[in-house]
Write a protein that holds these residues in place. Structure first.
Motif, mmCIF file in Angstrom:
data_model
loop_
_atom_site.group_PDB
_atom_site.id
_atom_site.type_symbol
_atom_site.label_atom_id
_atom_site.label_comp_id
_atom_site.label_asym_id
_atom_site.label_seq_id
_atom_site.Cartn_x
_atom_site.Cartn_y
_atom_site.Cartn_z
ATOM 1 N N ASN A 73 -0.269 21.387 -19.839
ATOM 2 C CA ASN A 73 0.083 21.120 -18.442
ATOM 3 C C ASN A 73 -1.270 21.362 -17.641
ATOM 4 N N SER A 74 -2.312 21.594 -18.200
ATOM 5 C CA SER A 74 -3.310 21.998 -17.486
ATOM 6 C C SER A 74 -4.261 20.856 -16.839
ATOM 7 N N ASN A 75 -4.985 21.019 -15.871
ATOM 8 C CA ASN A 75 -5.725 19.981 -15.141
ATOM 9 C C ASN A 75 -6.719 19.289 -16.298
ATOM 10 N N SER A 76 -7.149 20.115 -16.910
ATOM 11 C CA SER A 76 -8.218 19.769 -18.078
ATOM 12 C C SER A 76 -7.643 18.939 -19.177
ATOM 13 N N TYR A 77 -6.396 19.167 -19.507
ATOM 14 C CA TYR A 77 -5.555 18.113 -20.663
ATOM 15 C C TYR A 77 -5.116 16.934 -19.773
ATOM 16 N N ARG A 78 -4.595 17.206 -18.673
ATOM 17 C CA ARG A 78 -4.043 15.880 -17.826
ATOM 18 C C ARG A 78 -4.928 14.812 -17.609
ATOM 19 N N LEU A 79 -6.241 15.373 -17.492
ATOM 20 C CA LEU A 79 -7.320 14.467 -17.326
ATOM 21 C C LEU A 79 -7.494 13.431 -18.394
ATOM 22 N N GLN A 80 -7.331 13.899 -19.514
ATOM 23 C CA GLN A 80 -7.215 13.125 -20.897
ATOM 24 C C GLN A 80 -6.291 12.112 -20.890
ATOM 25 N N ILE A 81 -5.176 12.706 -20.480
ATOM 26 C CA ILE A 81 -4.068 11.784 -20.808
ATOM 27 C C ILE A 81 -4.080 10.669 -19.777
ATOM 28 N N ARG A 82 -4.386 10.780 -18.558
ATOM 29 C CA ARG A 82 -4.270 9.916 -17.439
ATOM 30 C C ARG A 82 -4.781 8.392 -17.707
ATOM 31 N N PRO A 83 -5.983 8.442 -18.561
ATOM 32 C CA PRO A 83 -6.622 6.794 -19.128
ATOM 33 C C PRO A 83 -5.877 6.168 -20.024
ATOM 34 N N LEU A 84 -4.970 6.844 -20.809
ATOM 35 C CA LEU A 84 -4.120 6.648 -21.768
ATOM 36 C C LEU A 84 -2.916 5.928 -21.189
ATOM 37 N N VAL A 85 -2.370 6.486 -20.272
ATOM 38 C CA VAL A 85 -1.035 5.939 -19.727
ATOM 39 C C VAL A 85 -1.258 4.340 -19.478
ATOM 40 N N GLN A 86 0.054 3.908 -20.037
ATOM 41 C CA GLN A 86 0.580 2.270 -19.781
ATOM 42 C C GLN A 86 1.568 2.153 -18.779
ATOM 43 N N GLY A 87 1.532 0.869 -18.401
ATOM 44 C CA GLY A 87 2.770 0.522 -17.492
ATOM 45 C C GLY A 87 2.441 0.460 -15.858
ATOM 46 N N ILE A 88 3.219 -0.117 -15.228
ATOM 47 C CA ILE A 88 3.072 -0.051 -13.664
ATOM 48 C C ILE A 88 4.239 0.696 -12.906
ATOM 49 N N LYS A 89 5.326 -0.033 -13.059
ATOM 50 C CA LYS A 89 6.421 0.792 -12.534
ATOM 51 C C LYS A 89 7.071 1.885 -13.244
ATOM 52 N N VAL A 90 6.799 1.614 -14.516
ATOM 53 C CA VAL A 90 7.469 3.112 -15.292
ATOM 54 C C VAL A 90 6.090 3.218 -16.291
ATOM 55 N N SER A 91 5.588 4.578 -16.318
ATOM 56 C CA SER A 91 4.414 4.596 -17.178
ATOM 57 C C SER A 91 4.801 5.207 -18.404
ATOM 58 N N SER A 92 4.129 5.023 -19.542
ATOM 59 C CA SER A 92 4.365 5.640 -20.848
ATOM 60 C C SER A 92 3.060 6.051 -21.629
ATOM 61 N N ILE A 93 3.314 6.770 -22.460
ATOM 62 C CA ILE A 93 2.089 7.211 -23.321
ATOM 63 C C ILE A 93 2.785 7.194 -24.760
ATOM 64 N N SER A 94 1.784 6.835 -25.842
ATOM 65 C CA SER A 94 2.293 6.704 -27.041
ATOM 66 C C SER A 94 1.844 8.032 -27.961
ATOM 67 N N LYS A 95 2.565 8.155 -29.259
ATOM 68 C CA LYS A 95 2.258 8.905 -30.080
ATOM 69 C C LYS A 95 0.729 8.791 -30.665
#
Length: 202
Positions: A145-167
């Motif tokens: 939940n750190s900012n360092s890790y969250r910055l990695q996740i953001r480009p991987l998120v998909q969707g517009i109204k509902v966002s998701s991330i895959s395994k």
């Protein structure tokens, strides 16, 4: 108002500035467990049974470290057959990601601690995973939940109204950690203290 975890606002430069730590891909040191797709209608707070972690509770109710005795974890209705999930019962140190959200909290994670009877399963829209190597108590919940890790996740998120991330997307994210378990636990305790202090001030 967007309900974003407090630790995301708190910049964990701690995790990004220390170059002497080990760095590995999540897929190299974690295995995925099976989740279920039980809706809220299949859960209750009165009849003791196996507990269930719903993604909505990860996003709204729970902090980075979740005690298994927390009364906000609902039970699964006793009339449901859960035998196929016997190999996915959660234990101390397991991590659960929420794989969907309606805001930027998608990918929020919790680390489980003090998991005793009744057992716990990972529910709807969650990605449960188990470390294949030892980690100090409290470290993973705070790192994910750190900012360092969250910055990695953001480009991987998909969707517009509902966002998701895959395994598959999570597998390639990088985890930084000191090899010394005692040092990991001290870091985990430090950030837990900071989280409690922020909560008290709020």
């Amino acid at each position: 108002m967007i309900n974003t975890p407090k630790s995301i606002y708190f910049t964990h430069n701690f995790f990004s500035l220390i170059n002497t730590w080990e760095q590995r891909k999540l897929g190299e040191i974690f295995e995925y467990l099976q989740n279920n797709t039980l809706s809220r209608d299949s859960l209750n707070y009165k009849i003791p049974n196996i507990k269930n972690i719903h993604y909505g509770d990860i996003l709204v109710k729970f902090n980075e470290i979740l005690d298994g005795s927390n009364k906000d974890i609902p039970y699964i209705n006793p009339d449901l057959d859960l035998s196929k999930f016997s190999k996915s019962l959660l234990r101390d140190g397991d991590v659960i990601f929420s794989d969907t959200a309606e805001d930027d909290t998608v990918g929020k994670a919790i680390e489980l601690q003090n998991v005793n009877a009744p057992f716990i399963l990972s529910g709807l829209h969650t990605i449960p995973c188990r470390p294949l190597i030892p980690f100090g108590k409290g470290y993973l919940g705070n790192f994910f939940n750190s900012n360092s890790y969250r910055l990695q996740i953001r480009p991987l998120v998909q969707g517009i109204k509902v966002s998701s991330i895959s395994k598959s997307a999570l597998k390639d994210t990088m985890i930084k950690y000191p090899k010394n378990l005692d040092e990991q636990e001290k870091i985990g305790s430090l950030f837990q203290s900071i989280t409690k202090m922020i909560t008290l001030h709020q």
